[in-house]
Design a protein around this motif. Sequence first.
Motif, short mmCIF file in Angstrom:
data_model
loop_
_atom_site.label_atom_id
_atom_site.label_comp_id
_atom_site.label_asym_id
_atom_site.label_seq_id
_atom_site.Cartn_x
_atom_site.Cartn_y
_atom_site.Cartn_z
N PHE A 116 -5.80 -70.46 9.14
CA PHE A 116 -5.73 -70.01 7.75
C PHE A 116 -7.13 -69.91 7.13
O PHE A 116 -7.45 -68.92 6.47
CB PHE A 116 -4.84 -70.96 6.93
CG PHE A 116 -4.69 -70.52 5.50
CD1 PHE A 116 -3.84 -69.48 5.17
CD2 PHE A 116 -5.42 -71.14 4.49
CE1 PHE A 116 -3.70 -69.07 3.85
CE2 PHE A 116 -5.29 -70.73 3.17
CZ PHE A 116 -4.43 -69.68 2.85
N ALA A 117 -7.95 -70.93 7.36
CA ALA A 117 -9.31 -70.92 6.81
C ALA A 117 -10.08 -69.71 7.33
O ALA A 117 -10.80 -69.04 6.57
CB ALA A 117 -10.03 -72.22 7.14
N ARG A 118 -9.93 -69.41 8.61
CA ARG A 118 -10.63 -68.25 9.20
C ARG A 118 -10.19 -66.95 8.54
O ARG A 118 -11.00 -66.05 8.31
CB ARG A 118 -10.38 -68.22 10.71
CG ARG A 118 -10.96 -67.01 11.43
CD ARG A 118 -12.47 -66.93 11.30
NE ARG A 118 -13.06 -65.90 12.11
CZ ARG A 118 -13.06 -64.60 11.83
NH1 ARG A 118 -12.46 -64.15 10.74
NH2 ARG A 118 -13.64 -63.74 12.64
N GLU A 119 -8.91 -66.84 8.22
CA GLU A 119 -8.42 -65.64 7.52
C GLU A 119 -9.13 -65.47 6.18
O GLU A 119 -9.45 -64.35 5.79
CB GLU A 119 -6.91 -65.74 7.29
CG GLU A 119 -6.08 -65.61 8.55
CD GLU A 119 -4.61 -65.90 8.30
OE1 GLU A 119 -4.19 -66.02 7.13
OE2 GLU A 119 -3.87 -66.02 9.30
N ILE A 120 -9.36 -66.56 5.48
CA ILE A 120 -9.98 -66.48 4.15
C ILE A 120 -11.49 -66.26 4.26
O ILE A 120 -12.04 -65.40 3.58
CB ILE A 120 -9.72 -67.77 3.33
CG1 ILE A 120 -8.21 -68.01 3.17
CG2 ILE A 120 -10.42 -67.70 1.98
CD1 ILE A 120 -7.47 -66.99 2.37
N VAL A 121 -12.17 -67.03 5.11
CA VAL A 121 -13.64 -66.94 5.14
C VAL A 121 -14.11 -65.67 5.83
O VAL A 121 -15.22 -65.20 5.59
CB VAL A 121 -14.30 -68.18 5.78
CG1 VAL A 121 -13.87 -69.44 5.05
CG2 VAL A 121 -14.04 -68.29 7.27
N GLY A 122 -13.28 -65.11 6.70
CA GLY A 122 -13.60 -63.85 7.34
C GLY A 122 -14.72 -63.94 8.36
O GLY A 122 -15.22 -65.03 8.68
N PRO A 123 -15.16 -62.79 8.85
CA PRO A 123 -16.15 -62.77 9.93
C PRO A 123 -17.54 -63.26 9.52
O PRO A 123 -18.33 -63.64 10.37
CB PRO A 123 -16.19 -61.30 10.36
CG PRO A 123 -15.62 -60.54 9.21
CD PRO A 123 -14.67 -61.45 8.50
N LYS A 145 0.85 -76.06 3.47
CA LYS A 145 0.28 -77.02 2.52
C LYS A 145 -1.09 -76.52 2.07
O LYS A 145 -1.39 -76.49 0.88
CB LYS A 145 0.16 -78.41 3.17
CG LYS A 145 1.50 -78.99 3.60
CD LYS A 145 1.30 -80.25 4.42
CE LYS A 145 2.59 -80.67 5.10
NZ LYS A 145 2.40 -81.87 5.93
N LEU A 146 -1.91 -76.12 3.04
CA LEU A 146 -3.23 -75.60 2.70
C LEU A 146 -3.12 -74.28 1.94
O LEU A 146 -3.86 -74.05 0.99
CB LEU A 146 -4.07 -75.41 3.97
CG LEU A 146 -5.48 -74.86 3.75
CD1 LEU A 146 -6.30 -75.76 2.81
CD2 LEU A 146 -6.20 -74.69 5.09
N GLN A 147 -2.18 -73.45 2.34
CA GLN A 147 -2.00 -72.17 1.65
C GLN A 147 -1.66 -72.39 0.18
O GLN A 147 -2.21 -71.72 -0.71
CB GLN A 147 -0.90 -71.37 2.33
CG GLN A 147 -0.74 -69.97 1.78
CD GLN A 147 0.33 -69.21 2.54
OE1 GLN A 147 1.51 -69.55 2.46
NE2 GLN A 147 -0.08 -68.20 3.28
N PRO A 180 1.98 -80.69 -2.06
CA PRO A 180 2.49 -79.33 -1.87
C PRO A 180 3.98 -79.30 -1.57
O PRO A 180 4.54 -80.26 -1.03
CB PRO A 180 1.68 -78.82 -0.66
CG PRO A 180 0.48 -79.70 -0.60
CD PRO A 180 0.93 -81.03 -1.11
N ASP A 181 4.61 -78.20 -1.91
CA ASP A 181 6.04 -78.03 -1.65
C ASP A 181 6.36 -78.15 -0.16
O ASP A 181 7.46 -78.57 0.21
CB ASP A 181 6.52 -76.67 -2.16
CG ASP A 181 6.51 -76.58 -3.67
OD1 ASP A 181 6.51 -77.65 -4.34
OD2 ASP A 181 6.50 -75.45 -4.20
N ALA A 182 5.41 -77.78 0.70
CA ALA A 182 5.64 -77.84 2.15
C ALA A 182 5.65 -79.27 2.69
O ALA A 182 6.05 -79.50 3.83
CB ALA A 182 4.60 -77.01 2.89
#
Length: 197
Positions: A55-62, A25-27, A177-179
């Motif tokens: 998921f948010a961590r993947e986007i915002v990064g280190p 949903k967030l994706q 969202p579709d999910a």
Amino acid sequence: MSYTVRDHYFHKAKKEHYLARAVYKLQEIQDRYKILKPGNRVLDLGAAPGSWMQFAREIVGPSGLVVGVDLKGVEHRFPEGVVVLQGDVTDPELARSLSVEHGPFDVVLSDMAPSTSGIRVADSARSALLFESALEMARSALRPGGHFVAKLFQGAEFHVLLQAVKRDFEWVKVTKPDASRKQSKEIYVIGMRLRKS
């Protein structure tokens, strides 16, 4: 009333090592609206079991930070840059301490949902209270220009709450969202660019 939906998204989440199917949903929201950016500070309300934090961590990064808050504990071990707190988002003291210790935030996310009873009027009223708490947290924790995404069950309170978001944010969109399960009454309200107070 609680059950596990073992559908395409459930199996996809397992395969891709996400903690819950809700991540999609967030994706989808991210793919459409680009609310998260590298380096952002993100507050995730109702964070358990943790897929939105993943998921948010993947986007915002280190260089970013993701802070998750939930009444329940979150068992998963997250990488550096993710802080998990157990607490009640309706507690005004929590809002103050979050802002002081970790804020201001660029994005506030809320996938909070009440324990459902099967009585739609009651469930939507409880969802509205959680949504109001998330919106109040966003008002106090977001920087001007920040973004807000929150779940809301469709019900009698929907239009009043949508107007409240429109007063606070420059651009507002409602999406399912579709999910989300077809029979679900959940929708997501997206508020972009918090107005300066």
